[in-house]
Each structure stands twice: as C-alpha cells, then as structure tokens.
Scaffold this motif. Structure first.
Motif, mmCIF file in Angstrom:
data_model
loop_
_atom_site.group_PDB
_atom_site.id
_atom_site.type_symbol
_atom_site.label_atom_id
_atom_site.label_comp_id
_atom_site.label_asym_id
_atom_site.label_seq_id
_atom_site.Cartn_x
_atom_site.Cartn_y
_atom_site.Cartn_z
ATOM 1 N N MET A 81 28.639 -13.869 0.632
ATOM 2 C CA MET A 81 29.636 -14.674 1.200
ATOM 3 C C MET A 81 29.392 -16.102 0.894
ATOM 4 O O MET A 81 29.082 -16.444 -0.195
ATOM 5 N N PRO A 82 29.530 -16.872 1.936
ATOM 6 C CA PRO A 82 29.496 -18.306 1.739
ATOM 7 C C PRO A 82 28.334 -18.789 0.886
ATOM 8 O O PRO A 82 27.243 -18.248 0.959
ATOM 9 N N THR A 83 28.592 -19.780 0.112
ATOM 10 C CA THR A 83 27.508 -20.469 -0.576
ATOM 11 C C THR A 83 26.871 -21.431 0.423
ATOM 12 O O THR A 83 27.525 -21.956 1.296
ATOM 13 N N GLU B 98 33.964 -15.044 -0.416
ATOM 14 C CA GLU B 98 34.241 -13.974 -1.365
ATOM 15 C C GLU B 98 35.282 -12.960 -0.905
ATOM 16 O O GLU B 98 35.141 -11.771 -1.165
ATOM 17 N N HIS C 272 28.703 -16.618 -8.275
ATOM 18 C CA HIS C 272 28.200 -16.165 -6.974
ATOM 19 C C HIS C 272 29.278 -15.374 -6.224
ATOM 20 O O HIS C 272 29.046 -14.241 -5.798
ATOM 21 N N GLU C 273 30.459 -15.958 -6.088
ATOM 22 C CA GLU C 273 31.513 -15.301 -5.298
ATOM 23 C C GLU C 273 32.036 -14.051 -6.006
ATOM 24 O O GLU C 273 32.403 -13.074 -5.359
ATOM 25 N N HIS D 105 29.868 -11.062 -5.399
ATOM 26 C CA HIS D 105 30.095 -10.470 -4.082
ATOM 27 C C HIS D 105 31.149 -9.362 -4.106
ATOM 28 O O HIS D 105 31.179 -8.515 -3.211
ATOM 29 N N GLU E 103 24.124 -11.630 0.203
ATOM 30 C CA GLU E 103 23.816 -12.975 -0.293
ATOM 31 C C GLU E 103 22.690 -13.015 -1.324
ATOM 32 O O GLU E 103 22.710 -13.817 -2.260
ATOM 33 N N ALA F 50 24.289 -11.936 -4.565
ATOM 34 C CA ALA F 50 25.160 -12.963 -5.151
ATOM 35 C C ALA F 50 24.319 -14.098 -5.738
ATOM 36 O O ALA F 50 24.620 -14.628 -6.811
ATOM 37 N N TYR G 143 19.636 -15.762 1.249
ATOM 38 C CA TYR G 143 20.050 -16.194 -0.088
ATOM 39 C C TYR G 143 18.869 -16.183 -1.067
ATOM 40 O O TYR G 143 18.747 -15.293 -1.901
HETATM 41 ZN ZN LIG Z 1 27.616 -15.717 -0.888
#
Ligand SMILES: [Zn+2]
Length: 546
Positions: A1-3, A288, A312-313, A316, A335, A338, A394
């Motif tokens: 998900m989120p970076t 993502e 990265h996304e 995912h 994570e 990704a 991550y």
């Molecule tokens: Zn991510």
C-alpha cells in the motif's frame, strides 16, 4: 500500500513501548466477523454538485458460514434509512460504528442485504475543493477508513467482488475498480449528471474499493504485457491527471508497460484485466487500489514523480491486492514485497550498482530504525494500524525477501513466489503460507529463518577480524555477534583482495552463536590486502571492524 511517509513514522514512536520479547506465532487469530463472508458489494453512490453529502445504496451478497443470527457491518456516523434482508424490511440496530442486522433463522446460506444510507462524509471518501483542480472526490480507504462511507465487513480477510454505480456531475470523469461497463446521462438532470458503472470481478478487500470523480485528462498508455495476462490478452493501462498537467505525461509512466511485463515474467500474469494510474488526493505517496492506483497530487504538480513509486504500487497488484494478508500484522507480505519489487525494477532498468545502492539505502533505514529494534516484523501487538507503516513492514520485509532470494537462489525463490501467487491469488495468506511454498520450491526448511528475521526484533551486529597464518597459508576470520537481539544464523560472502590485485570470493555459513572462527578457502601464498565482507549487500547486519 502506501509508500512511506515521515509523518506516519513519527506518529509511531508515540506508541512504541520498548517491548523486546519475541512474539510467538501462537494460535490462529479469531476471524474478524465469524460466521459471515461477504461475496459481493453492489454499491451505488450519488455524489453532490458541491459539498460533501452523499446518498448511497449498498447491496451486499453475504454467505453464512456458521450459525449466526446477526450480521454486523461497519459504518461510521452516516444516517441509515432502511435495511432489507432478502427484500424484506428489517429492524436494525445502529451505533456510532456499526449496523447490527438480525438474520432470519430459516433461510438459505446466501442472503441479500440492501441498505439505504447517506449524509456528510468526513473521511474514506475524500471530498475536496482545490483552488487549482476544483471539486474532486477520491476514495482513500487504507487501512479501515472504508467504513466512513461503505457499509461493509471492513477487514482484509473478507474479500469480495464489487460493482460501482456512481451518479456525478457530467463535467467529472468517474473511475473505479475493474472495467467500465458504461455511462449514461441522467435524464432530466440540470446541471447535467452522468451515471457511470464499473465492475470488478475479482474479489478484493474493502480497503481497495475506490471511486474517483474529478475533472481528469485521460492519457492512453495502450496495451502492454501482452501474453502475460491470465485472460490471455494484453493489460491496457491509462494515466489520469488534472487537465493542466497533461504536458507532464507520460513522464514516469513511460516505464509502466515494462514494469507490468517484468513483474509478470517474475511471478505470473498480471491479476486483473487493466490498470489505471491516477493523480489523486490520497494522503499516501501512492495507494495501490486494485486496477486503479491513486498517487499523491504534489509529485505531479512539482513534476518530481519517479518510476520507483509506479513500480512499488504496481507490484502491489500482485502482492497485497491479488494475494492479501489475512491479518494486518502480516502487512510485510504487502509492503515488503512492493519495496523489494521496486528495487528489482531498479536492477532491471538501471543495473546492478543502482540496485546495490537501493539495497544499501533500505538496509540503512532498517539499522537506524527504532521500531525495528523494538518490534518484530510480524507485530501482533500493535493496535494502531497506521503505525504499521514502518521500517519493519517496508524495508526490513523487503530485505528479508532479498535474503531469501540470495540464499535460495533465483530459481527456487521465484518458483516459490510463482506457486505462492498462483495458490493464493484472489485469496488471503499468512507468512507461513509463503514459507511453505518457498520450502517446497527449495527443499530447505525455513522455519528458523522466518522466526529469526520476522518474529524477533532487530538484526545482528558483528565485530570481525582476520589473521593470516603464514605457515598454513590460510586466512582465519573471527566473527563476534553482540547478541543484543539474540544470535543469528546466516551465510556470509567474503571477497578477499590479494596482494597481486586479484579478488577471490568465498562464502561461509555462520552459526547462531556468539563467536565464530572460520578458516577461509582457498589457501593464499601471501597475506591478503583486505577482506570485503558482504560485498553485494546481501546480509541485514551491522558489520563493525575493530
Ligand atoms: Zn506500498
């Protein structure tokens, strides 16, 4: 998900309590909503011309998996007008976070629940009036903010298909998960409104169920990754940005085709039929959402977006979206993958030394992280989900995959990942599911590896020294582990630089003990000039020279 985002990391430290003990695997966690499984969400949302009041209708197809007399759905704060169970009006209970719906005793296993609801939305669906962009609405559900606007079983373990019917002002483009089924003018509407329908036929968790409604310019990236899809055709990709930024395109999305093809060649066909990339108002660097990745708007506006976040996304879509962690505590399955696949894209697109630099950077982040020193990657104690967006999920998760690849070798590692993806695609998985697939592909037991790197905080710190035994013509290496996080077992690669300017590579297996003394192969006629430990950045350790 989120970076990763520094704000979220900073937030985490407030909740860290300095626990050092390893968390054991323990019994399987209790299901989030025992006895029910949502199969499908048919979601209709009427968006306003201005302001933040929506009107919604959610039709859920729910399967009863055990004897249960109440369905509990998550929905915060919005007004609930009516609930129908199999088309029959039903009295329901309502509190600030849930709707409690009594289920008829005698009925089939599969039920249809229809809910009318509405009101002002304050989170989950981010409605904003931006001076540059005007009125926009972008969903941003991670981790459990979908419940602000979707009556749902809002947990990653309950995946379902989703259909969207969105009524919005005609000046806005509406994008959602899956494939667009069609759009039509709402008759008699003035100002004109359009109804747009989308359908996602693969099951996904609620945190990935999204819509976007905004003035969006569509840039067609065309068909990509042909021959690497499940359906035997190409993956169509698009980019959507605010109209004044069209000159930025394709920008980093020039790599989008290569990224999908490359990851497809490593782990298996792209899981869905198409992929859109959108500039959005997400609070994360990128999110993502299945088939519709939302990126933060600032990197578009500042023109600083890189292919790294796209990689990265996009990774995912396989890991996180198609194969979803059953529990939040296994977030590294999303994570970490990704993070590592973005690094593999760096290697593919920029070469080995760029890849090594990226792995060094990832390792540096792990070694200097407070959360890594205090918590294991599989962190069953953390209750604040946002706090899980940390260096454990991550960077350490990513580096763990790197160590698995370099230890097992490309062939066994990627074969294991392909089987893992094939087996758990459109379903959920836990870390031990990945372990079993890698054990099967490599023939190596990996329980110790997963325990050591994922169920204990920290990393090894090594103090090393070496001597040359002139009589035996041998180099003897001593390694001392400081034991701060227990002792570790790992392979160690060593490059020996000879006086003649040669570089000889050797590898030793270090046991989980405080002191290791090994005689290195081969013999040398003269003392070496230097020993370079872990020259290819393959060990997650701090190496100190005396
Ligand atoms: Zn991510």
């Amino acid at each position: 998900m989120p970076t990763v985002h520094t704000l979220r990391i900073a937030l985490f430290t407030l909740f860290a309590t300095g626990r050092l003990a390893a968390q054991q695997a323990g019994p399987s966690p209790r299901p989030y909503r025992p006895g029910v499984d949502v199969l499908d969400y048919d979601l209709s949302v009427d968006l306003p011309d201005s302001g933040n009041r929506i009107e919604g209708r959610a039709v859920l197809t729910v399967r009863r998996t055990a004897r249960t007399d109440t369905l509990v759905l998550d929905l915060l704060s919005l007004r609930v007008d009516s609930v129908l169970v199999d088309e029959r009006a039903t009295r329901f209970g309502r509190d600030s976070g849930t709707i409690r719906i009594p289920l008829p005793a005698a009925s089939s296993d599969t039920l249809t629940i229809a809910i009318r609801y509405g009101g002002p939305v304050t989170d989950g669906l981010i409605i904003r009036n931006d001076t540059a962009w005007g009125w926009t609405a972008f969903a941003d559900n991670w981790p459990n903010r979908g419940r602000h606007w979707i009556p749902s079983v809002d947990h990653p373990s309950d995946k379902a298909t989703v259909s969207w019917t969105v009524r919005a002002p005609s000046r806005l483009k509406v994008i959602a998960n899956g494939a667009r089924l069609g759009e039509a003018r709402v008759r008699g509407s003035n100002p004109p409104r359009t109804v747009t329908r989308w359908r996602m036929k693969e099951p996904i968790p609620v945190y990935l169920m999204v819509i976007a409604a905004a003035p969006l310019y569509e840039y067609d990236l065309g068909e990509t990754a042909c021959g690497l899809t499940l359906v035997g055709r190409c993956v169509h990709q698009w980019v959507y940005v605010e109209p004044r930024l069209t000159d930025f395109l394709p920008g980093p999305f020039r790599s989008a085709a290569g990224i999908v093809s490359y990851f497809g060649s490593l782990v298996g066909p792209f899981p869905y039929e198409q992929l859109a990339h959108l500039e959005s108002s997400t609070r994360f660097g990128g999110m993502e959402n299945a088939t519709a990745i939302f990126y933060a708007d600032q990197p578009f506006r500042k023109r600083t977006m890189t292919a790294g976040v796209v990689a990265h996304e996009t990774a995912h879509q396989w890991f996180g979206d198609a194969v979803t962690e059953t529990e939040w505590s296994h977030l590294w399955l999303s994570e970490g993958f990704a993070t590592y696949f973005a690094a593999l894209w760096t290697r593919k697109s920029a070469g080995d030394s760029a890849f090594r630099r990226e792995m060094e950077e990832i390792r540096r982040a792990v070694l200097s992280s407070r959360v890594v020193a205090e918590r294991p990657v599989i962190d069953t104690a953390e209750q604040n989900l946002m706090a899980l967006l940390n260096e454990n999920s991550y960077q350490k998760g990513g580096f763990v995959l790197h160590m698995l690849r370099t230890t097992l070798g490309d062939s066994a590692f990627f074969r294991g990942l392909r089987h893992y993806y094939d087996r758990y695609r459109n379903e959920n998985a836990l870390s031990d599911d990945l372990r079993r697939e890698l054990e099967a592909s490599s023939g190596a037991p990996l329980g110790w590896f997963f325990d050591q790197w994922l169920r204990r905080p920290g990393f090894p710190q090594l103090t090393t020294s070496w001597i040359y035994d002139a009589a035996a013509k041998r180099v003897i290496l001593s390694i001392t582990q400081d034991g701060r996080f227990g002792s570790y077992r790992f392979p160690l690669t060593i490059d020996i630089k000879t006086a003649a300017g040669r570089r000889v590579r050797t590898r030793v297996d270090v046991a989980a003990q405080t002191n290791t003394r090994v005689t290195l192969d081969p013999p040398f006629d003269t003392a070496p000039v230097e020993l370079v430990l872990d020259p290819d950045v393959e060990l997650l350790a701090r190496i100190v020279r005396p």
